[in-house]
Design a protein around this motif. Structure first.
Motif, PDB file in Angstrom:
ATOM      1  N   TYR A 299      42.916  47.814  44.771  1.00 27.81           N
ATOM      2  CA  TYR A 299      42.750  46.798  45.372  1.00 27.81           C
ATOM      3  C   TYR A 299      41.283  46.208  44.508  1.00 27.81           C
ATOM      4  O   TYR A 299      41.158  45.053  44.530  1.00 27.81           O
ATOM      5  CB  TYR A 299      42.354  46.902  46.711  1.00 27.81           C
ATOM      6  CG  TYR A 299      41.796  45.649  47.623  1.00 27.81           C
ATOM      7  CD1 TYR A 299      42.327  44.328  47.619  1.00 27.81           C
ATOM      8  CD2 TYR A 299      40.534  45.224  47.933  1.00 27.81           C
ATOM      9  CE1 TYR A 299      42.062  43.375  48.215  1.00 27.81           C
ATOM     10  CE2 TYR A 299      39.975  44.167  48.425  1.00 27.81           C
ATOM     11  CZ  TYR A 299      40.729  43.174  48.884  1.00 27.81           C
ATOM     12  OH  TYR A 299      40.439  42.141  49.218  1.00 27.81           O
ATOM     13  N   GLY A 300      40.563  47.114  44.140  1.00 25.94           N
ATOM     14  CA  GLY A 300      39.337  46.683  43.469  1.00 25.94           C
ATOM     15  C   GLY A 300      39.832  45.790  42.090  1.00 25.94           C
ATOM     16  O   GLY A 300      38.933  44.911  41.672  1.00 25.94           O
ATOM     17  N   LEU A 301      40.922  46.431  41.103  1.00 23.37           N
ATOM     18  CA  LEU A 301      41.350  45.709  40.165  1.00 23.37           C
ATOM     19  C   LEU A 301      41.669  44.119  40.483  1.00 23.37           C
ATOM     20  O   LEU A 301      41.255  43.370  40.059  1.00 23.37           O
ATOM     21  CB  LEU A 301      42.334  46.116  39.477  1.00 23.37           C
ATOM     22  CG  LEU A 301      42.989  45.363  38.328  1.00 23.37           C
ATOM     23  CD1 LEU A 301      42.243  45.249  37.193  1.00 23.37           C
ATOM     24  CD2 LEU A 301      44.516  46.203  37.860  1.00 23.37           C
ATOM     25  N   LEU A 302      42.688  44.293  41.702  1.00 22.82           N
ATOM     26  CA  LEU A 302      43.136  42.881  42.060  1.00 22.82           C
ATOM     27  C   LEU A 302      41.866  41.867  42.486  1.00 22.82           C
ATOM     28  O   LEU A 302      42.050  40.683  42.273  1.00 22.82           O
ATOM     29  CB  LEU A 302      44.357  43.032  43.035  1.00 22.82           C
ATOM     30  CG  LEU A 302      45.473  43.593  42.596  1.00 22.82           C
ATOM     31  CD1 LEU A 302      46.461  43.596  43.596  1.00 22.82           C
ATOM     32  CD2 LEU A 302      45.965  42.931  41.328  1.00 22.82           C
ATOM     33  N   ARG A 303      41.037  42.496  43.003  1.00 19.64           N
ATOM     34  CA  ARG A 303      39.751  41.398  43.708  1.00 19.64           C
ATOM     35  C   ARG A 303      39.125  41.159  42.357  1.00 19.64           C
ATOM     36  O   ARG A 303      38.581  39.911  42.340  1.00 19.64           O
ATOM     37  CB  ARG A 303      38.914  42.482  44.341  1.00 19.64           C
ATOM     38  CG  ARG A 303      37.751  41.766  45.109  1.00 19.64           C
ATOM     39  CD  ARG A 303      36.961  42.603  45.955  1.00 19.64           C
ATOM     40  NE  ARG A 303      36.589  43.749  45.383  1.00 19.64           N
ATOM     41  CZ  ARG A 303      36.772  45.025  46.081  1.00 19.64           C
ATOM     42  NH1 ARG A 303      37.576  45.138  47.178  1.00 19.64           N
ATOM     43  NH2 ARG A 303      36.235  46.185  45.233  1.00 19.64           N
TER      44      ARG A 303
END
Length: 260
Positions: free
Chosen positions: A225-229
């Protein structure tokens, strides 16, 4: 063993055409991950009454079940069988010969105590991280080799779709599985892996925010999720600045991450 799967739709007004799954353990040992990115067809007829989300759910479900249960088959054999099974589910209602019949890109991995297998078809990506920190990107670059001027023409692109000299996707022809990029690594040489749709690889391939090793460091530290954010923030900033990618500000974006 730790796995994480995250998918974000490109728009709340359209269904997410990606598919993500992880199965642990697979056939009693190891595991498997699957990521599909449904190919959004241009407006008009594609010969199918179901649509891309139906197709990716059917194909993704078959790939997940078969890769987890059929250790006797290679990943390319599993892809071939899953394509055939999915085609059989709608060949009586749809024109599967249509060049734009529902199709998807594929990134898969399967592992046991000894080996890690991988398969990539079209512009999804599979990353393999070694214990020493090196990251190997398994990519199918045939779509990237198509000149931009050709890709701007729907008719010209269609002539290269699933054709010699062009690029290949998982659609209705099981033989396309033989075109996938495949390989095997020793389990000891892989500490973690990630399968990504091209909506997630934008961080590297479109916005040049870092290389594949940098991307994997984000996954290790911040998770999928951190990457997609981070991808969404770059897309939003690019659109606000009048960037060239504003025609499709956000894309469906999916990551499955597995750390051994």
């Amino acid at each position: 063993m730790r796995t994480e799967a995250v998918t974000l739709p490109g728009s709340p007004e359209r269904p997410n055409e990606d598919w993500a799954a992880a199965a642990l353990p697979a056939a009693g040992a190891g595991g498997t991950v699957v990521v599909l990115d449904g190919v959004t067809p241009p407006a008009g007829d594609d010969g199918c009454v179901h649509g891309v989300p139906w197709f990716t759910a059917r194909l993704g479900g078959a790939l997940t079940e078969l890769s987890a249960s059929r250790r006797d088959l290679t990943l390319s054999g599993i892809l071939s069988l899953a394509i055939r099974r999915t085609a059989d589910a709608h060949r009586n209602t749809c024109d599967l010969s249509h060049v734009r019949t529902p199709q998807a890109t594929v990134a898969m991995a399967r592992w046991d105590e000894a080996t890690v297998e991988h398969l990539v078809l079209s512009d999804a990506a599979l990353l393999l991280a070694a214990p020493d920190g090196a990251v190997r990107a398994v990519l199918d670059d045939r779509l990237d080799r198509v000149p931009d001027e050709v890709r701007r023409s729907l008719a010209a692109t269609d002539r290269l779709r699933n054709a010699e000299g062009g690029f290949f996707t998982a659609a209705a022809d099981p033989s396309v599985a033989a075109r996938a990029v495949t390989g095997t690594s020793p389990r000891s040489a892989v500490r973690a892996l990630a399968a990504l749709s091209d909506g997630a690889t934008r961080w590297v391939e479109l916005f040049r925010a870092g290389d594949w090793t940098d991307l994997f460091a984000v996954l290790d530290k911040e998770g999928a999720y951190g990457l997609l954010r981070r991808v969404r923030a770059l897309e939003t900033a690019d659109a606000a600045a009048g960037g060239v990618h504003r025609w499709k500000v956000h894309d469906d974006a999916t990551v499955v991450y597995a750390a051994f």
